[in-house]
Design an enzyme around this catalytic site. Structure first.
Site, PDB file in Angstrom:
ATOM      1  N   SER A   4       0.817  -1.213   0.000  1.00  0.00           N
ATOM      2  CA  SER A   4       0.000   0.000   0.000  1.00  0.00           C
ATOM      3  C   SER A   4       0.849   1.261   0.000  1.00  0.00           C
ATOM      4  O   SER A   4       0.607   2.183  -0.779  1.00  0.00           O
ATOM      5  CB  SER A   4      -0.933  -0.005   1.214  1.00  0.00           C
ATOM      6  N   ALA A   5       1.848   1.328   0.865  1.00  0.00           N
ATOM      7  CA  ALA A   5       2.735   2.489   0.911  1.00  0.00           C
ATOM      8  C   ALA A   5       3.895   2.352  -0.066  1.00  0.00           C
ATOM      9  O   ALA A   5       4.266   3.304  -0.745  1.00  0.00           O
ATOM     10  CB  ALA A   5       3.265   2.682   2.330  1.00  0.00           C
ATOM     11  N   GLU A  26       9.822  -7.342  -3.741  1.00  0.00           N
ATOM     12  CA  GLU A  26       8.527  -7.825  -3.258  1.00  0.00           C
ATOM     13  C   GLU A  26       8.609  -9.328  -3.033  1.00  0.00           C
ATOM     14  O   GLU A  26       8.952 -10.090  -3.931  1.00  0.00           O
ATOM     15  CB  GLU A  26       7.425  -7.493  -4.260  1.00  0.00           C
ATOM     16  N   ALA A  27       8.286  -9.752  -1.802  1.00  0.00           N
ATOM     17  CA  ALA A  27       8.367 -11.175  -1.464  1.00  0.00           C
ATOM     18  C   ALA A  27       7.336 -12.003  -2.224  1.00  0.00           C
ATOM     19  O   ALA A  27       7.544 -13.180  -2.500  1.00  0.00           O
ATOM     20  CB  ALA A  27       8.193 -11.377   0.041  1.00  0.00           C
ATOM     21  N   HIS A  32      -6.116  -4.270  11.043  1.00  0.00           N
ATOM     22  CA  HIS A  32      -5.551  -2.934  10.985  1.00  0.00           C
ATOM     23  C   HIS A  32      -4.330  -2.786  11.905  1.00  0.00           C
ATOM     24  O   HIS A  32      -4.229  -1.821  12.655  1.00  0.00           O
ATOM     25  CB  HIS A  32      -6.601  -1.892  11.397  1.00  0.00           C
TER      26      HIS A  32
END
Length: 540
Positions: free
Chosen positions: A13-14, A34-35, A474
């Site tokens: 997202s970030a 990216e894993a 969250h």
């Protein structure tokens, strides 16, 4: 060894926003690790596919917590995105920024530059709202936010009327001037497809010659030389490889993985690291601490009138809605699970809304193994009505189980460990029943299935909460931003204390959890974090 100006760990997202903004002017080379793999997956792009992505190990880390005393020693399930777009590729897509006061609270804690007036421009820059731009909403950003009112179920109107009968106003935009009230949720979608940050940001960034995106690249540790981050060690295809950063390493791996990578690199509580056999490079005792999360609980009702169950339970209903989606990109398959909800005060003494509500015109009392059954609801008409307190005071922590970068962290949520949180969960249960007792709901409710009419006392309600409530996914604050380096991990410019050339830019830096879903503010952190990095780079 490959070398870039910036190395970013995590394309979520970030991280996707950071990648796009740092590479925009073409001056700097950017490598993203990216894993997970590609987001070209049917269940990612179709909004209702959220139910299938929920337990899909190919795109989801599928974490489990340690037994949680506050939840009667139940283990919690924590899905986190392991794919381009991160959790924005597997979440329920609800777009909520939080209350203006949330960010003013951040500023009041000493985080200069993070008040509402400071972050609003980044929310607007990121967004194209289909309702149009105004003083609060963006009109030309990469992230498309859609109103789905023409497809929502008629029972949403009963929810609105019942809420107004219970004393709560209607609000047409939770992300505008004021969050308080009930209304329709907007979702991150466009033309009937999910709008993840992979689609919003990476799709354009990857076209640039100065951007390299490496998938299936599992970061193991950060390279440090004389207290400076110089690169990253990762594993891909069973081989350990290294990439070098001329300017900065940026951790955007999320609230679970960012602290894990710091610890594996020797950045954390020195004594705890040494007990795991890791040499302490930088003593930063707050790494993995201060973890916050939202807990939610659903009340389940049998309905007198048809719900989405009648459209999605029978095979012919699934077929009909599938054809409708293919032909129109509309209907229930184009929606989030949560069609309506709101933010209200659980009691008159609250200065601002402290409860988030969710209304879903669908029910499922039995979940097939390995699936969140949005396409397999109950055979009878039913609906879910839920709540979550917005600002819990319980604090959890993460810790390493071993030095193996592929072994998940031990997650200790420490749920309901304060009287405040227990009181608010009881308050939330009473709030749900207050709204359910309103005439507009009573005309459609046949009976309450869970928790059932026998649960009446505060003690019974709290026990039901401990037995049934769960995270609403969250988690934040595990690399918290703040002015005291003994209690926080990064400063106001997201620089890791004690290490040059290293920042954390994701939801783990939140000083406190925002009042609502955390994906939109995580994206905002990516937008603002990129600007901070570029400002500091130009000034050196």
């Amino acid at each position: 060894m490959a070398e870039f100006d910036f190395v970013i760990v995590g394309a979520g997202s970030a991280g996707a926003a950071v990648t796009d903004r740092l590479s925009e002017d073409g001056k700097y080379s950017v490598c993203v690790l990216e894993a997970g793999g590609s987001d070209l997956n049917f269940w990612i792009w179709v909004p209702v596919g959220y139910g299938k992505a929920f337990y899909n190990k190919h795109i989801n880390w599928m974490y489990y917590t340690e037994p949680d005393p506050g939840l009667n020693n139940r283990e919690g399930y924590w899905p986190r995105g392991k794919v381009l777009g991160g959790s924005s590729s597997i979440n329920a897509m609800v777009y909520i920024r939080g209350q203006h006061a949330d960010f003013d609270d951040w500023k009041a804690m000493g985080n200069t530059g993070w008040g509402w007036d400071d972050v609003l421009p980044y929310f607007k820059r990121s967004e194209t709202n289909d309702a149009g731009a105004d003083a609060f909403r963006g009109g030309d950003g990469p992230l498309h936010v859609s109103s789905m009112t023409k497809y929502t179920h008629p029972l949403c109107q009963n929810f609105f009327k019942a809420s107004e009968q219970a004393g709560f106003k209607f609000n047409s935009d939770f992300n505008g001037a004021d969050q308080e009230g009930v209304g329709h949720y907007q979702i991150t979608a466009k033309d009937g497809f999910r709008m993840s940050t992979a689609r919003a940001y990476l799709a354009r960034a990857k076209k640039r010659s100065n951007v390299t995106i490496l998938t299936k690249a599992h970061t193991k540790r950060i390279l440090l030389e004389n207290s400076r981050a110089t690169g990253v060690v990762y594993e891909s295809g069973g081989r350990e490889q290294t990439v070098s950063a001329r300017r900065e390493v940026i951790l955007s791996a999320g609230a679970v993985n960012s602290p894990q990578i710091l610890m594996l690199s020797g950045i954390g509580d020195g004594a705890e690291l040494q007990s795991k056999g890791i040499a302490s490079a930088v003593h930063s005792p707050a790494v993995g601490k201060n973890m916050q999360d939202h807990l939610g609980l659903d009340h389940l009702y049998r309905s007198k009138v048809p719900t989405l169950n009648q459209q999605l339970y029978p095979w012919w209903g699934k077929l009909a809605q599938g054809i409708r989606y293919v032909l129109t990109r509309g209907g229930p398959l184009a929606l989030s699970l949560n069609q309506a909800g709101g933010f209200v005060k659980g009691n008159p003494d609250c200065e601002r809304p402290n409860m988030q509500l969710y209304f879903s015109p669908v029910s499922y009392t039995k979940a097939p193994k390995g699936e969140r059954p949005l396409m397999n609801p109950d055979p009878f008409p039913g609906f879910l009505f839920g709540m979550q307190p917005t600002r819990p005071t319980s604090r959890g922590h993460l810790e390493l189980k071993s030095t193996d970068a592929f072994e998940p962290m031990a997650i200790h949520p420490n749920s309901l460990s304060t009287d405040h949180d227990c009181k608010e969960m009881i308050e939330g249960c009473k709030l749900l029943r207050k709204i359910a007792a309103a005439p507009a709901f009573q005309e459609v409710i046949d009976s309450q299935i869970a928790p059932g009419p026998d649960v009446k006392s505060d003690e019974d309600m709290l026990e039901d909460v401990r037995n049934r409530c769960s995270t609403v996914f969250h988690p934040v604050s595990t690399c918290r931003m703040g002015t005291d380096k003994t209690e926080n991990v990064v400063d106001q410019r997201l620089r890791v204390y004690g290490v040059d050339g290293l920042r954390v830019v994701d939801a783990s830096i939140f000083p406190t959890v925002t009042s609502g879903n955390t994906n939109a503010p995580a994206i905002m952190v990516g937008e603002k974090g990129a600007d901070l990095i570029l400002e500091d780079t130009r000034n050196t």
